[in-house]
Design an enzyme around this catalytic site. Structure first.
Site, PDB file in Angstrom:
ATOM      1  CD  GLN A  42       6.748 -12.037  52.566  1.00 27.23           C
ATOM      2  OE1 GLN A  42       6.284 -12.866  51.787  1.00 27.23           O
ATOM      3  NE2 GLN A  42       6.297 -11.892  53.792  1.00 27.23           N
TER       4      GLN A  42
ATOM      5  NE  ARG B 214       3.081 -11.178  50.018  1.00 30.71           N
ATOM      6  CZ  ARG B 214       3.627 -12.095  49.206  1.00 30.71           C
ATOM      7  NH1 ARG B 214       4.178 -13.181  49.722  1.00 30.71           N
ATOM      8  NH2 ARG B 214       3.658 -11.913  47.892  1.00 30.71           N
TER       9      ARG B 214
ATOM     10  CG  ASP C 248      13.454 -16.546  53.172  1.00 33.04           C
ATOM     11  OD1 ASP C 248      12.650 -17.506  53.140  1.00 33.04           O
ATOM     12  OD2 ASP C 248      13.813 -15.933  52.145  1.00 33.04           O
TER      13      ASP C 248
ATOM     14  NE  ARG D  84       7.075 -15.463  43.382  1.00 28.73           N
ATOM     15  CZ  ARG D  84       6.815 -15.999  44.576  1.00 28.73           C
ATOM     16  NH1 ARG D  84       6.762 -17.299  44.713  1.00 28.73           N
ATOM     17  NH2 ARG D  84       6.595 -15.225  45.613  1.00 28.73           N
TER      18      ARG D  84
ATOM     19  CG  HIS E 130       9.225 -11.265  47.974  1.00 23.49           C
ATOM     20  ND1 HIS E 130       8.132 -10.933  47.192  1.00 23.49           N
ATOM     21  CD2 HIS E 130       8.919 -12.456  48.574  1.00 23.49           C
ATOM     22  CE1 HIS E 130       7.212 -11.883  47.322  1.00 23.49           C
ATOM     23  NE2 HIS E 130       7.661 -12.810  48.146  1.00 23.49           N
TER      24      HIS E 130
ATOM     25  CB  CYS F  51       8.838 -14.401  53.643  1.00 22.16           C
ATOM     26  SG  CYS F  51      10.135 -15.512  53.086  1.00 22.16           S
TER      27      CYS F  51
HETATM   28  N1   CP Z   1       6.227 -15.630  50.728  1.00 19.57           N
HETATM   29  C1   CP Z   1       5.905 -15.931  49.460  1.00 19.57           C
HETATM   30  O1   CP Z   1       6.121 -15.157  48.524  1.00 19.57           O
HETATM   31  O2   CP Z   1       5.311 -17.142  49.284  1.00 19.57           O
HETATM   32  P1   CP Z   1       4.988 -17.868  47.912  1.00 19.57           P
HETATM   33  O3   CP Z   1       6.321 -18.210  47.290  1.00 19.57           O
HETATM   34  O4   CP Z   1       4.197 -19.075  48.262  1.00 19.57           O
HETATM   35  O5   CP Z   1       4.238 -16.925  47.034  1.00 19.57           O
HETATM   36  N1  NVA Z   2      14.002 -16.305  49.477  1.00 28.70           N
HETATM   37  C1  NVA Z   2      12.908 -17.147  49.059  1.00 28.70           C
HETATM   38  C2  NVA Z   2      11.603 -16.465  49.300  1.00 28.70           C
HETATM   39  C3  NVA Z   2      10.391 -17.257  48.946  1.00 28.70           C
HETATM   40  C4  NVA Z   2       9.108 -16.490  49.121  1.00 28.70           C
HETATM   41  C5  NVA Z   2      13.071 -17.506  47.599  1.00 28.70           C
HETATM   42  O1  NVA Z   2      13.418 -16.629  46.793  1.00 28.70           O
HETATM   43  O2  NVA Z   2      12.869 -18.668  47.271  1.00 28.70           O
END
Ligand code: CP
Ligand code: NVA
Length: 303
Positions: free
Chosen positions: A132, A290, A222, A102, A129, A262
Site C-alpha cells: 500500500q 496498487r 484510514d 496477508r 502494509h 487506502c
Molecule cells: N487497501 C487494501 O489493502 O485494500 P484491500 O483490503 O481490499 O486489499
Molecule cells: N488498517 C486497515 C487497512 C485495510 C487495507 C486494516 O488493517 O484493516
C-alpha cells in the site's frame, strides 16, 4: 533470499528504483501492454483476512506480466492452525516462484520468510502494509513530481497503514505528521526506527487534527477500526469523530492539498462522501496504483 516485509528492510535507492519502474510499467501497460517479463512464473496468494484491492491487483499484475497467480483462502490454508507456518512455507515454496501473504500477526509473515525458499511479499499485517505504501508514494510522486520536502498528514488511528507511511517518510524523505486521539498514537519504537533509518527527524505526532493539516500537501486517513479489531468498533466511533476528514477540516489545509485513503472507506466515519468524491480526492488513482507499484515489486523479486 530477498523478501518484501517492511520498507525499512530495503535500501532507499532500490525503493526509488521500484517507484521509477512502476511509473514505467504503468505507461507501458497503458500504451499497448507490458512485456511478459514473468512468463512461466507463479505467485501464491495466501489470505487470512478479506481483500478487494490486494487480491485483484496482485492477480492482474501477474497476468499483465505474463505470469500466473492463484488465491488461497483462510479456510484452505489455516496458517498455523491446520498446519504449522514453517511447514506451509516449506511446502508452498516448492511449487511457486513467490508468495504474497496477508496475515493477522506480523510475526507470521516473518515466519513464512524464514522458512520459504522463494520471496515472501507482505500483503498487510497488523504491523504494516508496505505494498500500500509503495502505491501511496507512487501517487504522491505523480502528483507533485517529487517526494523530498513534502508534508504528508495522517489523521486518525495509528495503525498498519500509518506505520508504513512513517517508514515511507523515512525512506523517501518526506515529512509525516500523525494526528490521532489520545491513546491511539503511533508507538515510540516505530518512530525511533524510522528516525534512525532517515538519519533525521521525519515525523511529528499530535492530538490536534486542525493544527496538523494547516500546511499539508497530502491529507491521508484510514478506517478507525482495522480488520481484527471489530469488537472495538463502537467504542472507537465515540472517540474518533474529531478526526473525521470532512470539508470543514480540509478547508484548513492549503487548497493544493490532495486527499488519500487506502480504502476500504467507512464513509461518514473517517471520511465524508463530500471529501472522498470531491476535487481534492485521489482515492481511486491511489487504489489503481496498487497494480503498478506491485508489478514493479513482482518484476524485481520474481524475475
Ligand atoms: N487497501 C487494501 O489493502 O485494500 P484491500 O483490503 O481490499 O486489499
Ligand atoms: N488498517 C486497515 C487497512 C485495510 C487495507 C486494516 O488493517 O484493516
Amino acid at each position: 533470499m530477498q523478501h518484501f516485509l517492511t520498507l525499512l528492510e530495503w535500501p532507499k535507492d532500490e525503493l526509488m528504483r521500484l517507484i521509477e519502474e512502476a511509473v514505467f510499467l504503468k505507461r507501458e501497460h497503458q500504451t499497448g501492454g507490458n512485456r511478459p517479463v514473468l512468463k512461466g512464473k507463479s505467485l501464491g496468494l495466501i489470505f487470512q483476512k478479506p481483500s478487494l484491492r490486494t487480491r485483484v491487483s496482485f492477480e492482474m499484475g501477474m497476468v499483465h506480466l505474463g505470469g500466473y497467480a492463484f488465491y488461497l483462502s483462510p479456510q484452505e490454508i489455516g496458517l498455523g492452525k491446520r498446519e504449522s507456518i514453517a511447514d506451509v512455507a516449506r511446502v508452498v515454496s516448492g511449487y511457486v516462484d513467490g508468495v504474497m501473504a496477508r496475515v493477522f500477526e506480523h510475526e507470521h509473515v516473518e515466519q513464512l520468510a524464514k522458512w520459504s525458499s522463494v520471496p515472501i511479499i507482505n500483503g498487510l499485517s497488523d504491523y504494516n502494509h508496505p505494498c500500500q505504501a509503495m502505491a501511496d508514494v507512487l501517487t504522491i510522486y505523480e502528483e507533485f513530481g517529487k517526494l523530498a520536502g513534502l508534508k504528508v498528514v495522517y489523521i486518525g488511528d495509528s495503525n498498519n497503514v500509518t506505520r508504513s507511511l512513517l517508514f515511507s517518510a523515512a525512506q523517501f524523505g518526506f515529512h509525516l505528521t500523525i494526528a490521532s486521539p489520545e491513546g491511539y498514537e503511533i508507538d515510540a519504537e516505530s518512530v525511533k526506527k524510522a528516525t534512525a533509518a532517515a538519519g533525521q527527524d521525519i515525523a511529528t505526532t499530535t492530538n490536534d487534527a486542525v493544527e496538523a493539516v494547516t500546511d499539508a500537501d497530502v491529507v491521508y486517513t484510514d478506517t478507525w477500526t482495522s480488520m481484527g479489531q471489530e469488537e472495538e468498533a463502537e467504542k472507537r466511533r465515540q472517540i474518533f469523530p474529531p478526526f473525521q476528514v470532512n470539508q470543514q477540516l480540509l478547508a484548513k489545509a492549503p487548497s493544493h492539498a490532495i486527499v488519500m485513503h487506502c480504502l476500504p472507506a467507512h464513509r461518514g466515519e473517517e471520511i465524508t462522501d463530500e471529501v472522498a468524491d470531491g476535487p481534492q480526492s485521489r482515492l481511486f488513482p491511489q487504489a489503481h496504483n496498487r497494480l503498478h507499484a506491485q508489478k514493479a515489486i513482482l518484476a524485481r523479486l520474481l524475475r
